[in-house]
Design a protein around this motif. Structure first.
Motif, short mmCIF file in Angstrom:
data_model
loop_
_atom_site.label_atom_id
_atom_site.label_comp_id
_atom_site.label_asym_id
_atom_site.label_seq_id
_atom_site.Cartn_x
_atom_site.Cartn_y
_atom_site.Cartn_z
N GLY A 21 46.21 -96.77 -28.91
CA GLY A 21 47.17 -97.45 -28.54
C GLY A 21 47.82 -98.53 -29.47
N ASP A 22 48.51 -99.50 -29.30
CA ASP A 22 49.37 -100.25 -29.90
C ASP A 22 48.10 -101.42 -30.26
OD1 ASP A 22 50.23 -103.01 -30.87
OD2 ASP A 22 52.18 -102.37 -29.83
N ASN A 24 47.92 -104.29 -31.94
CA ASN A 24 48.38 -105.80 -31.63
C ASN A 24 48.28 -105.94 -29.92
OD1 ASN A 24 48.88 -107.05 -33.99
ND2 ASN A 24 50.86 -105.94 -34.14
N GLU A 25 48.77 -105.18 -29.38
CA GLU A 25 48.73 -105.32 -27.75
C GLU A 25 47.20 -105.33 -27.45
OE1 GLU A 25 49.94 -102.55 -24.11
OE2 GLU A 25 51.50 -103.02 -25.36
N GLU A 26 46.49 -104.29 -27.85
CA GLU A 26 44.99 -104.17 -27.54
C GLU A 26 44.22 -105.29 -27.96
OE1 GLU A 26 43.72 -101.70 -25.43
OE2 GLU A 26 45.44 -100.48 -25.51
#
Length: 134
Positions: A21-22, A24-26
């Motif tokens: 996944g991303d 930064n988001e995770e």
């Protein structure tokens, strides 16, 4: 309570999903610290001296993600080394766990290449034969 092989497989699947996944988001999601801790505990539970560097690198990665600032110059080399060492660790895994460890090593290596500016596609999908935990 002793962890079962299925629990280890679930943690491996979770690691693959996270890394695909991303980042930064995770990194902003609640529970990331706990997820890293579970992976570290799984490595320690194996009680294998060959996993020492994996544990050290996972602890460093956990600390870095916990700092709130993601520095690709710190993360990329750690993830690259984790990819190499995880792929080598697959030799110690058995049953349905072995292909999961191999897949995690591949994903870690792809993520490291991507972080270092490569245009590598990170394929976090599990092969069909890995969709069940047994």
């Amino acid at each position: 309570m002793e962890k079962t092989e299925v629990q280890h497989q679930v943690h491996l699947d979770s690691a693959i999903k996270f890394l695909s996944g991303d980042l930064n988001e995770e990194s902003e999601r609640a529970g990331l610290d706990n997820q890293f801790q579970r992976w570290i505990e799984d490595l320690k539970d194996a009680n294998n001296p060959a996993f020492h560097q994996l544990v050290v690198d996972m602890q460093a990665l956990k600390a870095h993600f916990g700092s709130g600032t993601l520095d690709v110059n710190v993360i990329a080399p750690l993830i690259a080394r984790l990819g190499t060492n995880t792929t080598q660790a697959a030799n110690f895994a058995e049953g349905n766990t072995a292909p999961r460890v191999t897949k995690l090593g591949e994903v870690l290596s792809a993520v490291a290449q991507q972080l270092q500016g490569g245009s590598v596609e990170v394929d976090g999908s599990l092969p069909q034969d890995l969709s069940s935990h047994s």
